[in-house]
Every structure is written in C-alpha cells, then in structure tokens.
Motif scaffolding. Sequence first.
Motif, mmCIF file in Angstrom:
data_model
loop_
_atom_site.group_PDB
_atom_site.id
_atom_site.type_symbol
_atom_site.label_atom_id
_atom_site.label_comp_id
_atom_site.label_asym_id
_atom_site.label_seq_id
_atom_site.Cartn_x
_atom_site.Cartn_y
_atom_site.Cartn_z
ATOM 1 N N PHE A 145 0.837 -1.159 0.069
ATOM 2 C CA PHE A 145 -0.044 -0.080 -0.033
ATOM 3 C C PHE A 145 0.773 1.348 -0.065
ATOM 4 O O PHE A 145 0.850 2.072 -0.950
ATOM 5 N N ALA A 146 1.591 1.489 0.916
ATOM 6 C CA ALA A 146 2.393 2.897 1.254
ATOM 7 C C ALA A 146 3.554 2.577 2.005
ATOM 8 O O ALA A 146 3.541 1.697 2.760
ATOM 9 N N PRO A 147 4.531 3.476 1.705
ATOM 10 C CA PRO A 147 5.774 2.848 2.338
ATOM 11 C C PRO A 147 5.571 3.353 4.074
ATOM 12 O O PRO A 147 5.033 4.354 4.436
ATOM 13 N N LEU A 148 6.229 2.485 4.719
ATOM 14 C CA LEU A 148 5.956 2.708 6.274
ATOM 15 C C LEU A 148 6.921 3.867 6.783
ATOM 16 O O LEU A 148 8.001 3.742 6.486
ATOM 17 N N GLN A 149 6.433 4.786 7.456
ATOM 18 C CA GLN A 149 7.001 5.756 7.983
ATOM 19 C C GLN A 149 6.782 6.157 9.559
ATOM 20 O O GLN A 149 5.772 6.619 9.699
ATOM 21 N N ILE A 150 7.498 5.532 10.392
ATOM 22 C CA ILE A 150 7.354 5.796 11.909
ATOM 23 C C ILE A 150 8.276 6.795 12.471
ATOM 24 O O ILE A 150 9.647 6.192 12.252
ATOM 25 N N GLU A 151 8.120 7.637 12.931
ATOM 26 C CA GLU A 151 9.258 8.528 13.618
ATOM 27 C C GLU A 151 10.192 7.954 14.538
ATOM 28 O O GLU A 151 11.547 8.141 14.255
ATOM 29 N N GLN A 152 9.794 7.378 15.484
ATOM 30 C CA GLN A 152 10.724 6.688 16.478
ATOM 31 C C GLN A 152 10.125 5.228 16.802
ATOM 32 O O GLN A 152 9.509 4.919 17.935
ATOM 33 N N PRO B 148 -3.798 2.539 32.332
ATOM 34 C CA PRO B 148 -2.484 2.873 31.839
ATOM 35 C C PRO B 148 -2.376 2.685 30.244
ATOM 36 O O PRO B 148 -1.351 3.134 29.705
ATOM 37 N N LEU B 149 -3.317 1.777 29.792
ATOM 38 C CA LEU B 149 -3.400 1.608 28.282
ATOM 39 C C LEU B 149 -3.604 2.754 27.601
ATOM 40 O O LEU B 149 -3.176 3.017 26.724
ATOM 41 N N PHE B 150 -4.343 3.832 28.112
ATOM 42 C CA PHE B 150 -4.689 4.918 27.763
ATOM 43 C C PHE B 150 -3.512 5.938 27.328
ATOM 44 O O PHE B 150 -2.984 6.518 26.195
ATOM 45 N N HIS B 151 -2.476 5.635 28.314
ATOM 46 C CA HIS B 151 -1.191 6.584 28.388
ATOM 47 C C HIS B 151 -0.383 5.936 27.444
ATOM 48 O O HIS B 151 0.432 6.823 26.449
ATOM 49 N N ALA B 152 -0.242 4.502 27.511
ATOM 50 C CA ALA B 152 0.628 4.104 26.340
ATOM 51 C C ALA B 152 0.147 4.281 25.004
ATOM 52 O O ALA B 152 1.167 4.460 24.077
ATOM 53 N N ILE B 153 -1.075 4.201 24.618
ATOM 54 C CA ILE B 153 -1.458 4.251 23.145
ATOM 55 C C ILE B 153 -0.965 5.770 22.775
ATOM 56 O O ILE B 153 -0.735 5.995 21.637
ATOM 57 N N ASP B 154 -1.376 6.750 24.003
ATOM 58 C CA ASP B 154 -1.082 8.074 23.397
ATOM 59 C C ASP B 154 0.285 8.413 23.276
ATOM 60 O O ASP B 154 0.742 9.318 22.240
ATOM 61 N N GLN B 155 1.126 7.871 24.043
ATOM 62 C CA GLN B 155 2.768 7.977 24.063
ATOM 63 C C GLN B 155 3.150 7.394 22.838
ATOM 64 O O GLN B 155 4.003 7.740 22.208
ATOM 65 N N ALA B 156 2.482 5.976 22.225
ATOM 66 C CA ALA B 156 3.104 5.433 21.243
ATOM 67 C C ALA B 156 2.745 6.332 19.819
ATOM 68 O O ALA B 156 3.458 6.463 18.910
ATOM 69 N N ARG B 157 1.568 6.830 20.023
ATOM 70 C CA ARG B 157 1.337 7.965 18.670
ATOM 71 C C ARG B 157 2.124 9.076 18.722
ATOM 72 O O ARG B 157 2.461 9.726 17.679
ATOM 73 N N GLY B 158 2.534 9.550 20.038
ATOM 74 C CA GLY B 158 3.502 10.562 19.851
ATOM 75 C C GLY B 158 5.024 10.366 19.364
ATOM 76 O O GLY B 158 5.543 10.972 18.741
ATOM 77 N N PHE B 159 5.418 9.110 19.588
ATOM 78 C CA PHE B 159 6.612 8.603 19.222
ATOM 79 C C PHE B 159 6.441 8.110 17.442
ATOM 80 O O PHE B 159 7.369 8.149 16.764
ATOM 81 N N ALA B 160 5.273 7.755 17.083
ATOM 82 C CA ALA B 160 4.832 7.362 15.920
ATOM 83 C C ALA B 160 4.686 8.525 14.812
ATOM 84 O O ALA B 160 5.328 8.434 13.544
ATOM 85 N N PHE B 161 4.238 9.513 15.410
ATOM 86 C CA PHE B 161 3.927 10.927 14.271
ATOM 87 C C PHE B 161 4.828 12.152 14.711
ATOM 88 O O PHE B 161 4.818 12.248 16.026
ATOM 89 N N ILE B 162 5.231 12.734 13.828
ATOM 90 C CA ILE B 162 6.251 13.791 14.225
ATOM 91 C C ILE B 162 5.426 15.044 14.531
ATOM 92 O O ILE B 162 5.797 16.004 14.833
ATOM 93 N N ASN B 163 4.191 14.957 13.951
ATOM 94 C CA ASN B 163 3.224 16.075 14.105
ATOM 95 C C ASN B 163 2.268 16.107 15.529
ATOM 96 O O ASN B 163 1.487 16.861 15.702
#
Length: 274
Positions: free
Chosen positions: A142-149, A218-233
């Motif tokens: 589908f598309a090139p995978l781009q994860i910030e961290q 705790p899962l709410f914090h983990a998911i939100d932090q994962a999106r912070g590491f995955a997206f530069i924006n």
Amino acid sequence: MFQSRRKPTGSFASAAAMAELIYHSVVRNVRKQHNNAFVAIFMNMMQAVMFVGAFYIMFSVLGLRRSAVRGDFLIYIMSGIFLYMTHSKAVGAVAGSEGPASPMMQHAPMTTVIAIASAAMGALYIQVLSLCVILAAYHVAFAPLQIEQPIAAFGMLLIAWFTGCALGMVLLALKPWFPTFVGLFSTIYQRANMIASGKMFLANTLPSFMLAMFDWNPLFHAIDQARGFAFINYNPRYSNWEYPLWVGLVLLMIGLMGEFYTRKHASMSWNARR
C-alpha cells in the motif's frame, strides 16, 4: 519411569533448564488454539486485520478522519489496535494460565512460574509476529511505512504488554478464590477497554472533563505516547509512559504476593463443590 532426574547445578545450568521449559511451554500455548501453529498465528493476524478494517470503515463513514493526527491514517488506527490487542491478550493469557492446582503442576519440572512466563511470552510472540507481518505487508502493498521513532513506539507496545501481564497476575491469584468474579471482571475489562483505552481519539483533543474519565487507564497513556513516537506532528501533553510502568510494577508485586499465598493454600478439592 524409574530413571532418576539429576537437577542442574549452577546458576547458568538452572537458567538454561528453565529457559528450555519455558520454550516448550510457549510452543504448547501457541499451538493450543489450533493443531497447526501457522493457522493459530494466521487466525490472530486476521483478527487484527478485521479490527483495522472495521475501524477504518467506521472512521470514514462517520467523518472522523479529520480528528486524527496529520499523517498516515492507517498507522494511527493500527497504533491503537495493536497495543489494545497486546494488552488484552496478555491479560487473558496470564489470567488463564495453569494454576497451582492444575494437573500440569504434577509434572516435576513444571512450576507456576514457568506456566505464567510461558503464557506471557506466548501472547507477546504472537502479537509481535502479527505486527511485523501486517506492517510489512502494508509497507509493500500500500504505502511506504514511516514511523518517527520506531524503537520508542515498540517500547510502548512492551509497556502495554507488561501492564496486561501484571493485571493478569492479580486475576490469576484471585481466580481460585473467586472464579466467577475473575471471569466476569476479565470479560468486562477487555470490553470496556474498547473505548476506555483511547484508541479512537487523541488525548490532546479531549476536554478536561472527558480526560478525567480516561487518564486512570495505563493503556490510555501507552497508546497516546505510542502515537507521539509514531508521528512527528503529534506531541502528547496529557499522558506519560512512567505512569503505566509504575502501575504495572505495583500490580505485579501484588500479583506475585497473591500468587505465592494462593499456591500455598489452593487445592484441587475446591473445584469439586463448584
């Protein structure tokens, strides 16, 4: 039958023997869903694909895509679904592992520590393998995978798995005493996390009165932090990764103490009256 078993001497030999037992127990847990291990893993991957497809259609139909973070929309969906599934599978696997009164405990090398460790590692193995296969297929087709961290994002996956194992330890310790309550609580908790995990929205976009309804999880914090590491924006302001880590450590200590007490008192005769 009459052959005496020599116990391994030395810390390295004991660790190697335990690792071998955990390995065989992990294989047994993976093959428990189906006789063919590939089919068992494929079933888990199809479950993740169905989750992603259902949420993609729901977001598209309801017009919620504009509320997501700027970037790859499927990565946004998968970052929540993979952590949710890893957490839920870890809770179910550890809570459903072999207890002290299980017939498997009558085999000399088997202990509850090996049963718990193999259940946790088996759940993590299946989820990580499914994650790698699905992301590789998405990257190629589908598309090139781009994860910030990517390493930090994977660390949030491990934190979600760790908190699930810790909660599963508490439920495992309570299960011989309150089997009906544990089964009911486990089901309700996993169903409630469909919304309470926050995989469908961003913490930065929530008003304060709604944020108070989710930041205990705790899962709410983990998911939100994962999106912070995955997206530069996206820069999470209302979550942190230390909170789920500390909650997991506290639950793990409570679960270990409860499991030690239950192991000393549990009996197979308890199930005779149920």
